[in-house]
Design an enzyme around this catalytic site. Structure first.
Site, PDB file in Angstrom:
ATOM      1  N   ASN A 188     -45.022  17.343 -49.444  1.00 23.50           N
ATOM      2  CA  ASN A 188     -46.472  17.788 -49.337  1.00 23.50           C
ATOM      3  C   ASN A 188     -47.301  17.599 -50.466  1.00 23.50           C
ATOM      4  OD1 ASN A 188     -45.996  18.541 -46.681  1.00 23.50           O
ATOM      5  ND2 ASN A 188     -45.711  20.653 -46.940  1.00 23.50           N
TER       6      ASN A 188
ATOM      7  N   ASN B 153     -47.273  24.459 -47.375  1.00 22.42           N
ATOM      8  CA  ASN B 153     -46.157  24.737 -48.223  1.00 22.42           C
ATOM      9  C   ASN B 153     -45.592  23.837 -49.244  1.00 22.42           C
ATOM     10  OD1 ASN B 153     -45.530  27.705 -47.639  1.00 22.42           O
ATOM     11  ND2 ASN B 153     -45.004  27.080 -45.622  1.00 22.42           N
TER      12      ASN B 153
ATOM     13  N   VAL C 154     -52.850  26.481 -47.627  1.00 23.48           N
ATOM     14  CA  VAL C 154     -52.073  27.101 -46.601  1.00 23.48           C
ATOM     15  C   VAL C 154     -50.809  26.134 -46.863  1.00 23.48           C
ATOM     16  CG1 VAL C 154     -51.669  27.590 -44.259  1.00 23.48           C
ATOM     17  CG2 VAL C 154     -54.014  27.757 -45.266  1.00 23.48           C
TER      18      VAL C 154
ATOM     19  N   ASN D  22     -50.984  22.701 -35.472  1.00 18.22           N
ATOM     20  CA  ASN D  22     -50.824  24.126 -35.379  1.00 18.22           C
ATOM     21  C   ASN D  22     -51.562  25.105 -35.851  1.00 18.22           C
ATOM     22  OD1 ASN D  22     -49.202  23.493 -32.877  1.00 18.22           O
ATOM     23  ND2 ASN D  22     -47.230  23.922 -34.125  1.00 18.22           N
TER      24      ASN D  22
ATOM     25  N   HIS E 254     -44.211  33.267 -52.087  1.00 18.21           N
ATOM     26  CA  HIS E 254     -44.165  33.175 -50.682  1.00 18.21           C
ATOM     27  C   HIS E 254     -43.024  32.397 -50.168  1.00 18.21           C
ATOM     28  CE1 HIS E 254     -45.505  32.923 -46.283  1.00 18.21           C
ATOM     29  NE2 HIS E 254     -45.392  31.590 -46.390  1.00 18.21           N
TER      30      HIS E 254
ATOM     31  N   ASP F 245     -57.961  15.357 -39.602  1.00 19.39           N
ATOM     32  CA  ASP F 245     -56.733  14.825 -39.540  1.00 19.39           C
ATOM     33  C   ASP F 245     -56.483  13.303 -39.747  1.00 19.39           C
ATOM     34  OD1 ASP F 245     -54.023  16.575 -38.532  1.00 19.39           O
ATOM     35  OD2 ASP F 245     -53.795  14.462 -38.661  1.00 19.39           O
TER      36      ASP F 245
HETATM   37  N1  NAD Z   1     -49.021  29.658 -45.954  1.00 22.74           N
HETATM   38  C1  NAD Z   1     -48.392  30.052 -45.175  1.00 22.74           C
HETATM   39  O1  NAD Z   1     -48.130  31.242 -44.912  1.00 22.74           O
HETATM   40  C2  NAD Z   1     -48.176  29.171 -44.064  1.00 22.74           C
HETATM   41  C3  NAD Z   1     -47.739  29.611 -42.630  1.00 22.74           C
HETATM   42  C4  NAD Z   1     -47.559  28.576 -41.619  1.00 22.74           C
HETATM   43  C5  NAD Z   1     -47.572  27.231 -42.172  1.00 22.74           C
HETATM   44  N2  NAD Z   1     -47.746  26.765 -43.080  1.00 22.74           N
HETATM   45  C6  NAD Z   1     -47.722  25.498 -43.762  1.00 22.74           C
HETATM   46  O2  NAD Z   1     -48.888  24.849 -43.413  1.00 22.74           O
HETATM   47  C7  NAD Z   1     -48.499  23.472 -42.900  1.00 22.74           C
HETATM   48  C8  NAD Z   1     -49.083  22.915 -41.604  1.00 22.74           C
HETATM   49  O3  NAD Z   1     -48.225  23.613 -40.541  1.00 22.74           O
HETATM   50  P1  NAD Z   1     -48.355  23.518 -38.901  1.00 22.74           P
HETATM   51  O4  NAD Z   1     -47.466  24.271 -38.345  1.00 22.74           O
HETATM   52  O5  NAD Z   1     -49.818  23.344 -38.748  1.00 22.74           O
HETATM   53  O6  NAD Z   1     -47.984  21.762 -38.922  1.00 22.74           O
HETATM   54  P2  NAD Z   1     -48.299  20.509 -38.014  1.00 22.74           P
HETATM   55  O7  NAD Z   1     -47.377  19.422 -38.121  1.00 22.74           O
HETATM   56  O8  NAD Z   1     -48.871  21.341 -36.512  1.00 22.74           O
HETATM   57  O9  NAD Z   1     -49.650  20.193 -38.583  1.00 22.74           O
HETATM   58  C9  NAD Z   1     -49.657  19.528 -39.695  1.00 22.74           C
HETATM   59  C10 NAD Z   1     -51.000  18.404 -39.607  1.00 22.74           C
HETATM   60  O10 NAD Z   1     -51.422  17.772 -40.954  1.00 22.74           O
HETATM   61  C11 NAD Z   1     -51.573  16.475 -40.277  1.00 22.74           C
HETATM   62  N3  NAD Z   1     -51.573  15.662 -41.767  1.00 22.74           N
HETATM   63  C12 NAD Z   1     -50.390  15.020 -42.516  1.00 22.74           C
HETATM   64  N4  NAD Z   1     -50.897  14.685 -43.479  1.00 22.74           N
HETATM   65  C13 NAD Z   1     -52.186  14.566 -43.447  1.00 22.74           C
HETATM   66  C14 NAD Z   1     -53.204  13.993 -44.359  1.00 22.74           C
HETATM   67  N5  NAD Z   1     -52.882  13.246 -45.469  1.00 22.74           N
HETATM   68  N6  NAD Z   1     -54.665  14.295 -44.192  1.00 22.74           N
HETATM   69  C15 NAD Z   1     -54.899  15.189 -42.914  1.00 22.74           C
HETATM   70  N7  NAD Z   1     -53.978  15.643 -42.184  1.00 22.74           N
HETATM   71  C16 NAD Z   1     -52.714  15.176 -42.288  1.00 22.74           C
HETATM   72  C17 NAD Z   1     -50.796  16.201 -39.507  1.00 22.74           C
HETATM   73  O11 NAD Z   1     -51.045  14.868 -38.792  1.00 22.74           O
HETATM   74  C18 NAD Z   1     -50.750  17.538 -38.559  1.00 22.74           C
HETATM   75  O12 NAD Z   1     -51.394  17.250 -37.650  1.00 22.74           O
HETATM   76  C19 NAD Z   1     -46.966  23.276 -43.280  1.00 22.74           C
HETATM   77  O13 NAD Z   1     -46.921  22.795 -44.730  1.00 22.74           O
HETATM   78  C20 NAD Z   1     -46.761  24.581 -43.259  1.00 22.74           C
HETATM   79  O14 NAD Z   1     -45.460  25.008 -43.938  1.00 22.74           O
HETATM   80  C21 NAD Z   1     -47.976  27.878 -44.256  1.00 22.74           C
END
Ligand code: NAD
Length: 308
Positions: free
Chosen positions: A95, A120, A118, A12, A175, A33
């Site tokens: 993570n 977490n 980005v 997302n 955060h 990905d």
């Molecule tokens: N810093 C911020 O303010 C903030 C805000 C929102 C989300 N986040 C964090 O961002 C991250 C992603 O959130 P999201 O909603 O997109 O999740 P999501 O599940 O929609 O997407 C994560 C993607 O990472 C991929 N992935 C997993 N392991 C991988 C690897 N080894 N190599 C490449 N890709 C890999 C997955 O297949 C998935 O498509 C989470 O850790 C979330 O907590 C941070």
């Protein structure tokens, strides 16, 4: 020639950031990905919007890091998101493993890039990225404060019935639950928030900001926020790529600034082509400094668990 930005994680947050960046037209994007077909499918879908939106930048999807070679900025969104009832800190072990693996491949193909973290828990993952990449600290920055400040601005704007553009909000610190909101530094049309709203109302808006991510997780149930986070990511990437030198609240590794050493924390950062070009030190009272210091100490506890 447009810059090249790679985004690791085509979920997302990653895919929405890719969309925002190519639509603004300042960089070509490579979406990566581990899931086969996912980045290719999303990239193709975004590309097919170009004739309608009218952007000329390129977007491709891949599972091969070779395609990321020579990126100027690499945005890391790979990893798990929290489910209802979880804190961001509970994502640490899972993570950290994902991010460590990703960083090695990013550095191999883009040794000169700026990493925009980005995943977490954001502050600990940013710290891990500095250590695992062995990059100078100015080339690793985390996205958190732009999002948290945007949430606060949104709530203030609706309370005061003003444009969010008239608000300058600064959310610093971790955060997470130890976020540091200093209402004195938040101004509306140049006036401190403390002169416009009662302490009780400010406390209510600050509380909602601190739990802003959880509010969305609880509503979505099967996902966490991504529209506002991707807006923050695109703004930071743009400031770097276009050398705009905007000062934004970002997570950075401190080395004595604000009296804090060896911890990543949200502080005002001037972002330009060189990455973190300056850590701006606001004048804080002793009590405000203490809040920031305590927030950094909390992050140090998490960092210890990383063992790096
Ligand atoms: N810093 C911020 O303010 C903030 C805000 C929102 C989300 N986040 C964090 O961002 C991250 C992603 O959130 P999201 O909603 O997109 O999740 P999501 O599940 O929609 O997407 C994560 C993607 O990472 C991929 N992935 C997993 N392991 C991988 C690897 N080894 N190599 C490449 N890709 C890999 C997955 O297949 C998935 O498509 C989470 O850790 C979330 O907590 C941070």
């Amino acid at each position: 020639m447009p810059a090249k930005i790679s985004i690791i994680g085509a979920g997302n947050v990653g895919a929405t950031s890719a969309q925002r960046i190519v639509e603004r037209g300042y960089a070509d994007v490579v979406l990566v990905d581990i899931v086969e077909g996912l980045p290719q499918g999303k990239a193709l879908d975004i590309l097919q919007s170009a004739p309608v939106i009218n952007f000329k930048t390129a977007i491709t999807g891949t599972n091969d890091y070779k395609d990321t070679a020579g990126s100027g900025v690499v945005i890391i969104t790979a990893g798990l998101f929290r489910k209802p009832g979880m804190t961001r800190d509970q994502l640490l072990a899972a993570n950290a493993e994902i991010v460590s693996g990703v960083i090695g491949k990013v550095v191999k193909y883009s040794p000169e890039c700026i990493i925009l973290m980005v995943s977490n828990p954001l502050d600990a993952m940013t710290y891990l990225a500095v250590k695992a990449s062995r990059f100078p600290r100015k080339r690793v920055v985390g996205m958190s404060g732009v999002l948290d400040s945007a949430r606060l601005s949104t709530f203030i704007a609706s309370e005061l019935k003003v444009s969010p553009k008239d608000i300058s909000a600064w959310v610093l610190g971790a955060h997470g639950l130890n976020m540091v909101v200093i209402p004195r530094l938040t101004t509306v049309r140049g006036k401190p928030l403390t002169e416009l709203l009662s302490k009780e109302t400010i406390d209510k808006l600050v509380e909602r900001t601190i739990h802003g991510g959880r509010e969305i997780v609880d509503l979505l149930k099967m996902g966490s926020a991504f529209y506002a986070p991707s807006a923050g990511i695109a703004r930071m990437a743009e400031s770097i790529v276009l050398d705009k030198k905007e000062t934004l609240p970002c997570a950075a590794l401190l080395d004595g600034e604000y009296g804090i050493k060896d911890s990543v924390i949200g502080v005002p950062v001037k972002l330009g082509r060189g990455g973190i070009e300056e850590i701006v030190e606001f004048e804080l009272s002793a009590a405000e400094k203490q809040l920031l210091y305590d927030s950094a100490e909390g992050i140090k506890e998490l960092i210890k668990q990383l063992g790096v």
